[in-house]
Design a protein around this motif. Structure first.
Motif, PDB file in Angstrom:
ATOM      1  N   SER A 170      43.932  32.485  28.451  1.00 42.84           N
ATOM      2  CA  SER A 170      43.591  33.851  28.067  1.00 42.84           C
ATOM      3  C   SER A 170      44.666  34.433  27.167  1.00 42.84           C
ATOM      4  CB  SER A 170      43.404  34.721  29.306  1.00 42.84           C
ATOM      5  OG  SER A 170      44.608  34.823  30.037  1.00 42.84           O
ATOM      6  N   TYR A 227      47.475  34.979  31.446  1.00 35.93           N
ATOM      7  CA  TYR A 227      47.328  35.058  32.907  1.00 35.93           C
ATOM      8  C   TYR A 227      46.362  34.010  33.448  1.00 35.93           C
ATOM      9  CZ  TYR A 227      46.814  37.093  37.573  1.00 35.93           C
ATOM     10  OH  TYR A 227      46.799  37.280  38.940  1.00 35.93           O
ATOM     11  N   TYR A 228      45.311  33.708  32.694  1.00 33.87           N
ATOM     12  CA  TYR A 228      44.281  32.775  33.168  1.00 33.87           C
ATOM     13  C   TYR A 228      44.291  31.481  32.351  1.00 33.87           C
ATOM     14  CZ  TYR A 228      42.236  36.787  35.604  1.00 33.87           C
ATOM     15  OH  TYR A 228      42.032  37.881  36.417  1.00 33.87           O
ATOM     16  N   ALA A 278      41.649  28.111  31.893  1.00 32.73           N
ATOM     17  CA  ALA A 278      40.330  27.550  32.200  1.00 32.73           C
ATOM     18  C   ALA A 278      40.288  26.095  31.769  1.00 32.73           C
ATOM     19  CB  ALA A 278      39.235  28.336  31.488  1.00 32.73           C
ATOM     20  N   ILE A 289      38.891  27.922  37.002  1.00 29.40           N
ATOM     21  CA  ILE A 289      39.738  29.006  36.547  1.00 29.40           C
ATOM     22  C   ILE A 289      40.991  29.066  37.408  1.00 29.40           C
ATOM     23  CG2 ILE A 289      39.894  31.470  36.063  1.00 29.40           C
ATOM     24  CD1 ILE A 289      37.783  30.051  34.390  1.00 29.40           C
ATOM     25  N   SER A 347      44.695  31.242  37.915  1.00 28.50           N
ATOM     26  CA  SER A 347      45.264  32.549  37.614  1.00 28.50           C
ATOM     27  C   SER A 347      46.771  32.549  37.800  1.00 28.50           C
ATOM     28  CB  SER A 347      44.626  33.623  38.501  1.00 28.50           C
ATOM     29  OG  SER A 347      44.862  33.350  39.870  1.00 28.50           O
ATOM     30  N   GLN A 352      41.633  29.744  41.265  1.00 25.12           N
ATOM     31  CA  GLN A 352      40.947  30.983  41.604  1.00 25.12           C
ATOM     32  C   GLN A 352      39.477  30.766  41.924  1.00 25.12           C
ATOM     33  OE1 GLN A 352      41.644  34.692  39.375  1.00 25.12           O
ATOM     34  NE2 GLN A 352      39.432  34.792  39.003  1.00 25.12           N
ATOM     35  N   VAL A 365      36.041  36.365  34.010  1.00 21.40           N
ATOM     36  CA  VAL A 365      36.712  35.549  35.033  1.00 21.40           C
ATOM     37  C   VAL A 365      37.485  36.408  36.029  1.00 21.40           C
ATOM     38  CG1 VAL A 365      36.871  33.593  33.456  1.00 21.40           C
ATOM     39  CG2 VAL A 365      38.801  35.163  33.651  1.00 21.40           C
ATOM     40  N   ALA A 366      37.826  37.641  35.651  1.00 17.80           N
ATOM     41  CA  ALA A 366      38.571  38.509  36.568  1.00 17.80           C
ATOM     42  C   ALA A 366      37.731  38.878  37.789  1.00 17.80           C
ATOM     43  CB  ALA A 366      39.039  39.767  35.851  1.00 17.80           C
ATOM     44  N   GLU A 385      34.771  37.115  38.345  1.00 18.73           N
ATOM     45  CA  GLU A 385      34.009  35.894  38.628  1.00 18.73           C
ATOM     46  C   GLU A 385      32.505  36.136  38.514  1.00 18.73           C
ATOM     47  OE1 GLU A 385      35.321  34.293  42.350  1.00 18.73           O
ATOM     48  OE2 GLU A 385      37.426  34.660  41.914  1.00 18.73           O
TER      49      GLU A 385
END
Length: 259
Positions: free
Chosen positions: A19, A23-24, A26, A36, A38, A47, A87-88, A90
């Motif tokens: 990201s 932070y993320y 994938a 994913i 985190s 996550q 994704v935050a 989901e």
């Protein structure tokens, strides 16, 4: 090495993306799953797992970040659907099924509303506020890879199966602004930052292009098929990954136009 994970997927990992805020992370795999992770800056932790795809996940792209959420576009084989996921939280927000549905080999996102993707070797535009997609007429050469500059929806770089690298103004696609047969096999990955264009090919070569001078400045033989390339945000260095699992970091010299 900071951290290492084993058997993240049940099959080989085909693609990955981080990201914009770091932070993320994938990952996409031949097992049809997207996973994913985190807290990438302080130590990755699993996550969630996305299982929407019905074929190999071949392309992942986070959309430019507005600090409110992290939106991930994902596509690949199977039905040819491209999913947009927050994704935050989901949650799958939307998906598109290109009319010429084929394997999705690459995705690029200049803004949070506009995506370009390769579907069945053609280039498709998707306004994420809509379900429909639009096929772009970029000639007859099958496109393998794509890249855009953040915020610029009118310009697109493409790498094709015949080794051609091209730069397009999408407001008039009769002829590309720049076109070079830089490789003799498929351009598997392409990255554009500002006026610089980096291409990696299955012919084991890496090429650096100037979009100011409209020329191929240098070509380097990496001895193995090149799977992925990228250029750093400050256009100071480049990275390439090879089919033997190796990863090369390159210093970009503006004075000598070299890698």
């Amino acid at each position: 090495m900071i951290e290492e994970f084993h058997k993240v997927h049940e099959a080989s990992i085909y693609c990955l993306a981080m990201s914009p805020n770091g932070y993320y992370l994938a990952t996409g795999s031949n097992d049809k799953a997207v996973k994913i992770f985190s807290n990438a800056q302080e130590g990755l932790k699993m996550q969630t797992e996305m299982t929407s795809h019905d074929g190999t996940v071949r392309a992942l792209q986070f959309l430019p970040d507005n600090a409110q959420s992290a939106l991930l576009a994902s596509g690949g084989a199977g039905s040819g659907r491209v999913y947009l996921t927050d994704v935050a939280v989901e949650q799958v927000l939307s998906y598109a099924s290109p009319s010429n549905a084929g394997v999705i080999t690459d995705i690029t996102a200049p803004t949070r509303k506009q995506l370009y993707l390769t579907s069945g070797s053609t280039v498709v535009a998707w306004d994420t506020r809509k379900k429909n997609t639009e096929v772009l007429n970029l000639g007859e050469v099958p496109v393998q890879s794509l890249s855009t500059n953040t915020g610029e929806t009118n310009f697109l770089a493409t790498g094709s199966e015949n080794g051609t690298v091209a730069f397009w103004d999408l407001r008039n696609t009769e002829l590309p602004l720049y076109k070079e047969r830089a490789h003799n096999k498929a351009v598997r990955s392409i990255a554009m930052r500002g006026q610089w264009l980096l291409a990696g090919s299955m012919d084991t070569k890496l090429s650096l292009h100037s979009l100011q001078q409209f020329q191929n400045l240098i070509t380097i033989n990496c001895e193995e098929k090149i799977v992925g390339v990228d250029i750093s945000a400050d256009i100071d260095c480049a990275i390439s990954t090879q089919s033997d699992g190796s990863c090369h970091f390159w210093k970009i010299s503006f004075d000598s136009a070299e890698l």
